[in-house]
Design a protein around this motif. Structure first.
Motif, short mmCIF file in Angstrom:
data_model
loop_
_atom_site.label_atom_id
_atom_site.label_comp_id
_atom_site.label_asym_id
_atom_site.label_seq_id
_atom_site.Cartn_x
_atom_site.Cartn_y
_atom_site.Cartn_z
N PRO A 23 0.80 -1.24 0.00
CA PRO A 23 0.00 0.00 0.00
C PRO A 23 0.83 1.28 0.00
N LEU A 24 1.93 1.32 0.75
CA LEU A 24 2.73 2.54 0.81
C LEU A 24 3.35 2.84 -0.55
N PHE A 25 3.83 1.80 -1.23
CA PHE A 25 4.39 2.03 -2.57
C PHE A 25 3.30 2.50 -3.52
N CYS A 26 2.11 1.90 -3.43
CA CYS A 26 1.00 2.32 -4.28
C CYS A 26 0.70 3.80 -4.08
N ASP A 27 0.67 4.24 -2.81
CA ASP A 27 0.38 5.64 -2.52
C ASP A 27 1.45 6.55 -3.12
N ALA A 28 2.72 6.17 -2.94
CA ALA A 28 3.82 6.99 -3.45
C ALA A 28 3.80 7.04 -4.98
N LEU A 29 3.55 5.88 -5.60
CA LEU A 29 3.52 5.84 -7.06
C LEU A 29 2.34 6.63 -7.61
N LEU A 31 1.02 9.30 -6.32
CA LEU A 31 1.40 10.71 -6.25
C LEU A 31 2.35 11.07 -7.39
N THR A 32 3.29 10.16 -7.68
CA THR A 32 4.24 10.40 -8.76
C THR A 32 3.54 10.49 -10.10
N LEU A 33 2.64 9.55 -10.37
CA LEU A 33 1.96 9.53 -11.66
C LEU A 33 1.10 10.78 -11.85
N ARG A 34 0.48 11.23 -10.79
CA ARG A 34 -0.33 12.46 -10.88
C ARG A 34 0.57 13.68 -11.10
N ALA A 35 1.72 13.69 -10.43
CA ALA A 35 2.58 14.87 -10.45
C ALA A 35 3.36 15.02 -11.74
N VAL A 36 3.87 13.91 -12.30
CA VAL A 36 4.79 14.05 -13.43
C VAL A 36 4.36 13.34 -14.70
N ALA A 37 3.35 12.45 -14.60
CA ALA A 37 3.00 11.64 -15.78
C ALA A 37 1.66 12.02 -16.38
N GLY A 38 1.02 13.05 -15.87
CA GLY A 38 -0.24 13.49 -16.45
C GLY A 38 -1.42 12.58 -16.18
N VAL A 39 -1.32 11.70 -15.19
CA VAL A 39 -2.41 10.80 -14.84
C VAL A 39 -3.37 11.53 -13.90
N ARG A 40 -4.65 11.45 -14.19
CA ARG A 40 -5.64 12.17 -13.38
C ARG A 40 -6.33 11.27 -12.37
N VAL A 41 -6.62 10.04 -12.78
CA VAL A 41 -7.34 9.09 -11.92
C VAL A 41 -6.47 7.86 -11.71
N VAL A 42 -6.23 7.51 -10.43
CA VAL A 42 -5.42 6.35 -10.11
C VAL A 42 -6.21 5.43 -9.20
N GLU A 43 -6.32 4.17 -9.60
CA GLU A 43 -6.92 3.15 -8.75
C GLU A 43 -5.87 2.09 -8.47
N THR A 44 -6.11 1.28 -7.43
CA THR A 44 -5.12 0.27 -7.05
C THR A 44 -5.80 -1.08 -6.84
N ALA A 45 -5.00 -2.13 -7.01
CA ALA A 45 -5.44 -3.50 -6.73
C ALA A 45 -4.25 -4.23 -6.12
N GLY A 46 -4.52 -5.05 -5.11
CA GLY A 46 -3.44 -5.72 -4.40
C GLY A 46 -3.08 -7.09 -4.92
N SER A 47 -3.74 -7.55 -5.95
CA SER A 47 -3.45 -8.85 -6.54
C SER A 47 -3.88 -8.85 -7.99
N LEU A 48 -3.40 -9.83 -8.74
CA LEU A 48 -3.79 -9.91 -10.14
C LEU A 48 -5.28 -10.23 -10.25
N GLY A 49 -5.77 -11.13 -9.40
CA GLY A 49 -7.18 -11.48 -9.42
C GLY A 49 -8.07 -10.28 -9.20
N ALA A 50 -7.70 -9.44 -8.23
CA ALA A 50 -8.47 -8.22 -7.96
C ALA A 50 -8.42 -7.28 -9.15
N ALA A 51 -7.26 -7.19 -9.79
CA ALA A 51 -7.13 -6.31 -10.96
C ALA A 51 -7.99 -6.79 -12.11
N LEU A 52 -7.96 -8.10 -12.37
CA LEU A 52 -8.77 -8.65 -13.47
C LEU A 52 -10.26 -8.46 -13.20
#
Length: 228
Positions: A23-29, A31-52
């Motif tokens: 979770p901490l890495f997800c939060d940091a990443l 923030l990075t994607l919003r700040a420097v990569a032009g990403v507006r909406v970020v969602e997270t999943a903790g496993s491949l199954g959850a992502a699929l």
């Protein structure tokens, strides 16, 4: 390092799904994607199954940022399954492991780019700029000539040719299921399973189910550990 791909495709990449179980890495990443990569909406999943599951409900993510070390996958299996299920969504691998053999194998498996986790913000900016321009991104220092000699990349490339259904069937074969059992599991005819198995062996360049299983196991272990 950026490499040309066959089809150029300008993407907006405003919505990202991060797949990582820290979770901490997800939060940091995020923030990075919003700040420097032009990403507006970020969602997270903790496993491949959850992502699929998330992408099945709403397949409108512009990019998936995928860690290879997840609780429900081995090696590059998660990337292969994700690419088979949703071939239209680019996948950027972000991993703590970053040897040339692994970068090469991930790109052969269909990743749109590879960023080591220890990279600074500028690497993510450059990676997303490359993806938006329809280019593949590899990290600085990556040696494609050296990586080309790695047999794991060839194996992964063959597995990447499998369709979503063929990937599922190969996974069930790896779990020891027979054609009749696979047909029941997937609610399809046994003759359909046989046809898929034949196609799987042809694409993998093998003559038996046992050899196909060995190919799958090689990707799950050797691609991560070249000494394995």
């Amino acid at each position: 390092m950026q490499q040309d791909i066959i089809e150029t495709d300008t993407r907006h990449l405003h919505r990202a799904l991060i797949v990582d179980d820290h979770p901490l890495f997800c939060d940091a990443l995020a923030l990075t994607l919003r700040a420097v990569a032009g990403v507006r909406v970020v969602e997270t999943a903790g496993s491949l199954g959850a992502a699929l599951d998330r992408l099945k409900r709403d397949p409108h993510a512009d990019v998936v940022v995928l860690d290879l070390d997840l609780p429900d996958v081995d090696g590059l299996d998660g990337l292969l399954r994700l690419r088979a299920a949703l071939p239209g969504i680019p996948v950027l691998v972000v991993s703590s492991m970053s040897g040339d053999h692994l970068v090469s194998a991930a790109l052969s498996a269909g990743a749109a780019g590879f960023v080591p986790k220890h990279s600074g913000r500028e690497a993510f900016r450059t990676a997303f700029d490359a993806l938006r321009a329809g280019r593949i991104y590899a990290p600085d220092g990556y040696d494609p000539v050296q990586a080309a000699s790695d047999p794991a990349s060839d194996v992964v490339g063959r597995l990447a040719q499998l369709t979503r259904q063929q990937t599922r069937i190969l996974d069930l074969i790896c779990h020891g299921m027979l054609n009749k059992q696979i047909a029941h599991e997937l609610s399809i005819a046994e003759t359909t399973v046989k046809a898929h198995v034949t196609a799987i062996m042809r694409k993998l360049g093998v003559q038996s189910r046992t050899q196909a299983v060995l190919i799958a196991q090689q990707v799950r272990f050797s691609a991560i550990d070249p000494q394995g």
